[in-house]
Design an enzyme around this catalytic site. Sequence first.
Site, PDB file in Angstrom:
ATOM      1  N   SER A 223       0.868  -1.186   0.000  1.00  0.00           N
ATOM      2  CA  SER A 223       0.000   0.000   0.000  1.00  0.00           C
ATOM      3  C   SER A 223       0.897   1.227   0.000  1.00  0.00           C
ATOM      4  O   SER A 223       2.014   1.174   0.536  1.00  0.00           O
ATOM      5  CB  SER A 223      -0.863   0.003   1.270  1.00  0.00           C
ATOM      6  OG  SER A 223      -1.429   1.280   1.470  1.00  0.00           O
TER       7      SER A 223
ATOM      8  N   TYR B 287      -0.706  -1.033  10.515  1.00  0.00           N
ATOM      9  CA  TYR B 287      -0.945  -1.379   9.103  1.00  0.00           C
ATOM     10  C   TYR B 287       0.209  -0.864   8.244  1.00  0.00           C
ATOM     11  O   TYR B 287       0.732  -1.585   7.384  1.00  0.00           O
ATOM     12  CB  TYR B 287      -2.266  -0.754   8.662  1.00  0.00           C
ATOM     13  CG  TYR B 287      -2.648  -0.999   7.216  1.00  0.00           C
ATOM     14  CD1 TYR B 287      -3.238  -2.199   6.836  1.00  0.00           C
ATOM     15  CD2 TYR B 287      -2.436  -0.030   6.237  1.00  0.00           C
ATOM     16  CE1 TYR B 287      -3.607  -2.428   5.511  1.00  0.00           C
ATOM     17  CE2 TYR B 287      -2.804  -0.246   4.919  1.00  0.00           C
ATOM     18  CZ  TYR B 287      -3.383  -1.449   4.559  1.00  0.00           C
ATOM     19  OH  TYR B 287      -3.739  -1.670   3.250  1.00  0.00           O
TER      20      TYR B 287
HETATM   21  N1  LIG Z   1      -8.863  -1.123  -0.494  1.00  0.00           N
HETATM   22  C1  LIG Z   1      -7.854  -0.261  -0.505  1.00  0.00           C
HETATM   23  O1  LIG Z   1      -8.032   0.972  -0.572  1.00  0.00           O
HETATM   24  C2  LIG Z   1      -6.436  -0.782  -0.465  1.00  0.00           C
HETATM   25  C3  LIG Z   1      -5.405   0.136  -0.679  1.00  0.00           C
HETATM   26  C4  LIG Z   1      -4.091  -0.317  -0.633  1.00  0.00           C
HETATM   27  C5  LIG Z   1      -3.834  -1.643  -0.384  1.00  0.00           C
HETATM   28  N2  LIG Z   1      -4.838  -2.520  -0.192  1.00  0.00           N
HETATM   29  C6  LIG Z   1      -4.489  -3.911   0.082  1.00  0.00           C
HETATM   30  O2  LIG Z   1      -5.107  -4.734  -0.877  1.00  0.00           O
HETATM   31  C7  LIG Z   1      -5.411  -6.008  -0.308  1.00  0.00           C
HETATM   32  C8  LIG Z   1      -6.877  -6.337  -0.535  1.00  0.00           C
HETATM   33  O3  LIG Z   1      -7.662  -5.296   0.048  1.00  0.00           O
HETATM   34  P1  LIG Z   1      -9.250  -5.227  -0.122  1.00  0.00           P
HETATM   35  O4  LIG Z   1      -9.591  -3.794  -0.020  1.00  0.00           O
HETATM   36  O5  LIG Z   1      -9.692  -6.013  -1.284  1.00  0.00           O
HETATM   37  O6  LIG Z   1      -9.694  -5.960   1.250  1.00  0.00           O
HETATM   38  P2  LIG Z   1     -11.067  -6.710   1.619  1.00  0.00           P
HETATM   39  O7  LIG Z   1     -12.164  -6.266   0.719  1.00  0.00           O
HETATM   40  O8  LIG Z   1     -11.234  -6.547   3.078  1.00  0.00           O
HETATM   41  O9  LIG Z   1     -10.711  -8.255   1.289  1.00  0.00           O
HETATM   42  C9  LIG Z   1      -9.689  -8.901   2.011  1.00  0.00           C
HETATM   43  C10 LIG Z   1      -9.614 -10.350   1.558  1.00  0.00           C
HETATM   44  O10 LIG Z   1      -8.578 -11.014   2.316  1.00  0.00           O
HETATM   45  C11 LIG Z   1      -9.166 -12.131   3.009  1.00  0.00           C
HETATM   46  N3  LIG Z   1      -8.473 -12.299   4.274  1.00  0.00           N
HETATM   47  C12 LIG Z   1      -8.311 -11.382   5.257  1.00  0.00           C
HETATM   48  N4  LIG Z   1      -7.611 -11.916   6.274  1.00  0.00           N
HETATM   49  C13 LIG Z   1      -7.336 -13.204   5.918  1.00  0.00           C
HETATM   50  C14 LIG Z   1      -6.640 -14.276   6.555  1.00  0.00           C
HETATM   51  N5  LIG Z   1      -6.097 -14.156   7.789  1.00  0.00           N
HETATM   52  N6  LIG Z   1      -6.525 -15.456   5.905  1.00  0.00           N
HETATM   53  C15 LIG Z   1      -7.084 -15.610   4.682  1.00  0.00           C
HETATM   54  N7  LIG Z   1      -7.742 -14.636   4.031  1.00  0.00           N
HETATM   55  C16 LIG Z   1      -7.872 -13.450   4.650  1.00  0.00           C
HETATM   56  C17 LIG Z   1     -10.652 -11.767   3.159  1.00  0.00           C
HETATM   57  O11 LIG Z   1     -11.483 -12.891   3.351  1.00  0.00           O
HETATM   58  P3  LIG Z   1     -11.911 -13.396   4.842  1.00  0.00           P
HETATM   59  O12 LIG Z   1     -12.210 -12.187   5.656  1.00  0.00           O
HETATM   60  O13 LIG Z   1     -13.099 -14.300   4.637  1.00  0.00           O
HETATM   61  O14 LIG Z   1     -10.754 -14.167   5.358  1.00  0.00           O
HETATM   62  C18 LIG Z   1     -10.896 -11.139   1.795  1.00  0.00           C
HETATM   63  O15 LIG Z   1     -11.033 -12.132   0.809  1.00  0.00           O
HETATM   64  C19 LIG Z   1      -5.021  -5.917   1.168  1.00  0.00           C
HETATM   65  O16 LIG Z   1      -3.752  -6.485   1.377  1.00  0.00           O
HETATM   66  C20 LIG Z   1      -4.979  -4.424   1.412  1.00  0.00           C
HETATM   67  O17 LIG Z   1      -4.120  -4.078   2.478  1.00  0.00           O
HETATM   68  C21 LIG Z   1      -6.149  -2.127  -0.222  1.00  0.00           C
END
Ligand SMILES: NC(=O)c1ccc[n+]([C@@H]2O[C@H](COP(=O)([O-])OP(=O)(O)OC[C@H]3O[C@@H](n4cnc5c(N)ncnc54)[C@H](OP(=O)(O)O)[C@@H]3O)[C@@H](O)[C@H]2O)c1
Length: 246
Positions: free
Chosen positions: A141, A154
């Site tokens: 990120s 984070y």
């Molecule tokens: N959204 C943003 O603005 C943003 C910006 C920069 C970076 N990111 C990064 O992009 C990635 C995806 O983000 P997102 O926004 O798509 O998040 P999200 O919508 O919350 O989805 C997270 C995914 O990871 C899974 N997960 C979480 N903890 C887990 C664990 N311990 N074991 C297995 N699966 C797990 C969740 O499923 P379960 O909860 O069912 O396990 C879900 O499938 C993350 O690494 C985040 O830090 C996001």
Amino acid sequence: MKRKHVIVTGGSRGLGLKMVEGLLADGYRVSTCSRSKTDAIEQLRSSEYGGRLFWQECSIGDEGQADDFVKAAVAAAGDDGLYGLVNNAGVAQAGILASFPNVESERILRINLLGAIEMARAAAQAMLRQNTGGRIVNISSIIGSRGYNGMAAYSASKAGMDGMSRALARELGRRQITVNSLAPGYVETEMSSTLTAAQLSQIANRTPLGRLATEQDILDVLRFLLSDASRMVTGQVILVDGGISC
Ligand SMILES: NC(=O)c1ccc[n+]([C@@H]2O[C@H](COP(=O)([O-])OP(=O)(O)OC[C@H]3O[C@@H](n4cnc5c(N)ncnc54)[C@H](OP(=O)(O)O)[C@@H]3O)[C@@H](O)[C@H]2O)c1
């Protein structure tokens, strides 16, 4: 017909789901995991791509789970082996550090950083055995390099991922395994839904390209990092943020 097999962690929703859908449409074999299954995964499994999609429950960061998941995914892929790993699963929680429980910081670091290291270790073992090169992409990120108020743990976890990308790139380079971080800016997913409308519009206003990133923007850069076109790119942190951090 042999297919390139890519593991995308956390593919049940948000960015991970978009990546799973996109890579399946591109012809990859895809394995993914999450702690709970969603309707979206069920629908994909009964779609035309279902035969190339493997899902298994896995709690990344918990002892032995990464090894078990990678073993099961590689076994299910048969002769396709393992071409790539996308360390996407992650959790975020905001809070001023002075009142933020240590147990929450530990959870964030265990899932986002230690879990990603364990996944990379298990995937590297499979890739090294095959000796046909590969790709590891860590979804970090811009907060990892820029910081953000109320996101100390984070931010530390994502900065750690970037360090892992650089170190592993050196370690695995001679075996033609590239390792990079893909660092999104703010993307509209469930994770960023805690931001208020005012915060989101402030971010868009401060972004040179005038908007937040979409999941498609991130998928397109992932496609490049998984492709042969990126063969000379390793150890980098690729920021996909519309220029907000420039
Ligand atoms: N959204 C943003 O603005 C943003 C910006 C920069 C970076 N990111 C990064 O992009 C990635 C995806 O983000 P997102 O926004 O798509 O998040 P999200 O919508 O919350 O989805 C997270 C995914 O990871 C899974 N997960 C979480 N903890 C887990 C664990 N311990 N074991 C297995 N699966 C797990 C969740 O499923 P379960 O909860 O069912 O396990 C879900 O499938 C993350 O690494 C985040 O830090 C996001």
